[in-house]
Design a protein around this motif. Structure first.
Motif, short mmCIF file in Angstrom:
data_model
loop_
_atom_site.label_atom_id
_atom_site.label_comp_id
_atom_site.label_asym_id
_atom_site.label_seq_id
_atom_site.Cartn_x
_atom_site.Cartn_y
_atom_site.Cartn_z
N PHE A 135 -0.52 -2.85 3.58
CA PHE A 135 0.07 -3.10 2.10
C PHE A 135 -1.16 -3.18 1.15
O PHE A 135 -1.56 -4.10 0.74
CB PHE A 135 0.67 -4.34 2.01
CG PHE A 135 -0.13 -5.80 2.68
CD1 PHE A 135 -0.57 -6.53 2.01
CD2 PHE A 135 0.21 -5.60 4.04
CE1 PHE A 135 -1.32 -7.68 2.64
CE2 PHE A 135 -0.41 -6.96 4.69
CZ PHE A 135 -1.01 -7.74 3.98
N PRO A 136 -1.98 -2.08 0.98
CA PRO A 136 -2.93 -1.94 0.03
C PRO A 136 -2.69 -2.15 -1.23
O PRO A 136 -3.60 -2.40 -2.02
CB PRO A 136 -3.62 -0.31 0.39
CG PRO A 136 -2.36 0.44 0.73
CD PRO A 136 -1.59 -0.45 1.55
N PHE A 137 -1.60 -2.10 -1.57
CA PHE A 137 -1.01 -2.11 -3.11
C PHE A 137 -0.21 -3.45 -3.30
O PHE A 137 0.42 -3.65 -4.39
CB PHE A 137 -0.35 -1.02 -3.56
CG PHE A 137 -1.04 0.25 -3.77
CD1 PHE A 137 -1.53 0.55 -4.95
CD2 PHE A 137 -1.15 1.12 -2.81
CE1 PHE A 137 -2.46 1.56 -4.98
CE2 PHE A 137 -1.75 2.32 -2.70
CZ PHE A 137 -2.46 2.60 -3.87
N GLY B 124 -8.60 -4.00 -3.02
CA GLY B 124 -8.73 -5.68 -3.37
C GLY B 124 -8.44 -6.10 -1.92
O GLY B 124 -7.89 -5.66 -0.95
N LEU B 125 -9.07 -7.20 -1.83
CA LEU B 125 -9.13 -7.96 -0.42
C LEU B 125 -7.62 -8.74 -0.15
O LEU B 125 -7.24 -8.92 0.84
CB LEU B 125 -10.43 -8.92 -0.23
CG LEU B 125 -11.67 -8.27 -0.51
CD1 LEU B 125 -12.72 -9.54 -0.23
CD2 LEU B 125 -11.88 -7.34 0.72
N PHE B 126 -7.07 -9.03 -1.46
CA PHE B 126 -6.07 -9.88 -1.15
C PHE B 126 -4.82 -9.43 -2.33
O PHE B 126 -5.15 -8.62 -3.01
CB PHE B 126 -6.28 -11.24 -1.84
CG PHE B 126 -7.16 -12.14 -0.83
CD1 PHE B 126 -6.82 -12.93 0.00
CD2 PHE B 126 -8.47 -11.96 -1.24
CE1 PHE B 126 -7.52 -13.46 0.88
CE2 PHE B 126 -9.35 -12.84 -0.37
CZ PHE B 126 -9.06 -13.86 0.58
N SER C 280 -2.08 -16.99 0.13
CA SER C 280 -2.84 -15.62 -0.46
C SER C 280 -3.00 -14.74 0.91
O SER C 280 -4.01 -14.65 1.72
CB SER C 280 -4.16 -16.20 -0.54
OG SER C 280 -5.13 -14.83 -1.30
N PRO C 281 -1.91 -13.78 0.81
CA PRO C 281 -2.04 -12.85 1.93
C PRO C 281 -3.12 -11.98 1.75
O PRO C 281 -3.42 -11.28 0.77
CB PRO C 281 -0.63 -11.96 1.55
CG PRO C 281 0.48 -12.85 1.06
CD PRO C 281 -0.65 -13.62 0.07
#
Length: 463
Positions: free
Chosen positions: A388-390, A327-329, A353-354
């Motif tokens: 923070f990929p999740f 996911g990009l965001f 939107s991080p």
């Protein structure tokens, strides 16, 4: 002297429709171009959202993740997922209801519970890959989708065989295919396209397949309630036994929507991450060699929890999720009352939107960010605002630990037991596949045989 409040961050002046289409069709190029021109906080406009502030500054991300969740309407930011997940899905809500659902769903994802799933994951991975014949070409993404889907059906739904297993497998396997290319993804991002023109139209086909899945899930819920088997360890059974502070269970509709959420969040995403990991391992011989050396230190029937603690395996998984995060965001936060972030004061209605992708590609955090280097995760500990990929804060993915556990066990099982090669040893581009960023072409691979059998052949030839 009063501290000056800065104006809204600058950003592209592209019309909303064009900006939205660029984000759908060329997401990475669009993000990178804007970051180069406007820095690590910029404002963009998309259809359905007036002011979206894209953030890739770790300090700003920390301020967002640690702010009082009551300052945001995060659930409203996910409204585009309503047709897929259903109105009771936790990710579409905020406040007390969101907190209640998280508390009800958290116990099944506890470390102790997950250990029970370890051997199931390893067995499924071995079963799927063992069906490939010598010199057979296959798409890694398809094989990983098969593994991921079977893991979900077994661990989440508690269904491992039989007619319902085959029906669910077929329906779930096809329902998300509607959104796999940029054109199909437009149905998620552009609600005006969501017209049911019959089962031959993309949205009509989705509506019909979702109806069939609903019927199967409600039947499964009724059946599991009637069973009342205290020894079942699948996540659905644990969800059925969960009670909130008032002693109330989830309703059937809540259970169905949360099952769809777990399915949506855990199927395509995990399969995509695994396909990327296999590509990088095979594409870079030094990575493959280091990983095999580490895996070869394990006993033949090593405990899954031991496998999951291997440092280089963990580094490979982390670097896979860094370079092309699925996911990009993170989930967006819609500001409810004025909030100050990094000197800016954002008014109500602003969408914060991080951006996972841009943060993971910061040169100051990840030198040579476009190179796949697992060693960086052995040399440095990254904060949850740098890696923070999740997602993060109170919206961090509930299934994070299970997804990482599955990723490590599947890779360890395949790499330690089978000899695979890329069919074409060339760079692969990332492309949009629904809401994920996937390898173009699905990573075509060749089965060369079992590692042990190949090793014995080489020894006998040398003799």
């Amino acid at each position: 002297m009063k501290k000056k409040i800065m104006q809204r961050p600058d950003g592209p002046k592209t019309p909303k429709l064009l900006n939205t289409l660029q984000a759908i069709v060329r997401p990475l190029e669009s993000l990178e171009a804007n970051a180069r021109q406007y820095g690590d906080i910029f404002t963009s406009k998309f259809i359905g959202y007036q002011n979206v502030v894209v953030v890739s500054n770790p300090q700003a991300i920390e301020e967002i993740f640690t702010a009082d969740s009551k300052q945001f309407d995060s659930g409203k930011g996910n409204k585009m997922l309503l047709p897929i997940l259903g109105e009771y899905s936790m990710v579409l809500h905020d406040g007390d209801y969101h907190g209640r659902q998280r508390r009800l769903l958290l116990p099944p994802f506890h470390g102790e519970r997950m250990r029970a799933y370890g051997n199931i994951i390893c067995d499924i991975a071995d079963k799927v890959i063992s069906q490939k014949t010598i010199d057979e070409n296959f798409l890694a993404r398809n094989a990983m989708q098969e593994i991921s889907l079977q893991v979900i059906l077994s661990t989440v739904f508690g269904v491992a065989q039989g007619d319902r297993f085959e029906q669910l497998k077929q329906l779930i396997g096809s329902i998300f295919d509607i959104f796999t290319n940029p054109l199909g993804a437009s149905f998620i991002y552009l609600p005006s396209l969501q017209k049911n023109l019959g089962k031959w139209s993309p949205w009509g086909r989705f509506v019909e397949q979702k109806k069939q899945i609903n019927e199967l899930l409600y039947a499964l819920i009724r059946e599991r309630k009637a069973e009342k088997d205290p020894n079942r360890e699948d996540i659905l059974s644990l969800m059925l036994s969960a009670r909130d502070e008032a002693g109330e269970p989830m309703t059937d509709a809540e259970l169905r929507d949360e099952l769809m959420t777990l399915l949506f969040a855990g199927h395509e995403t995990t399969a995509t991450a695994l396909a990327w990991a296999l590509y990088w391992i095979q594409y870079l011989p030094q990575v493959k060699e280091k990983l095999l050396q580490e895996l070869d230190t394990l006993d033949e029937n090593a405990d899954p929890s031991v496998i999951a603690k291997l440092p280089y395996l963990n580094a490979v998984c982390s670097e896979t999720l860094r370079i092309y995060p699925v996911g990009l965001f993170t989930f967006a936060r819609i500001v409810k009352e004025p909030i100050k972030i990094m000197g800016y004061e954002f008014p109500p209605g602003t969408v914060l939107s991080p951006c996972i992708y841009l943060t993971h590609h910061r040169e100051d955090l990840y030198p040579q960010p476009n190179q796949f280097k697992p060693e960086r995760f052995l040399e440095r500990q990254y904060s949850p605002y740098e890696f923070f990929p999740f997602g993060g804060g109170n919206r961090r993915c509930l299934g994070m630990a299970l997804a990482l556990f599955e990723m490590k066990l599947v890779l360890a099982t395949i790499m330690s037991r089978y000899q695979l090669e890329l069919a074409e040893n060339r760079p692969i581009k990332p492309v949009r596949r629904g809401v994920t960023i996937a390898p173009a072409g699905g990573v075509r691979m060749v089965m060369k045989g079992q590692r042990q059998a190949i090793a014995k052949t080489l020894v006998s030839q040398a003799g």
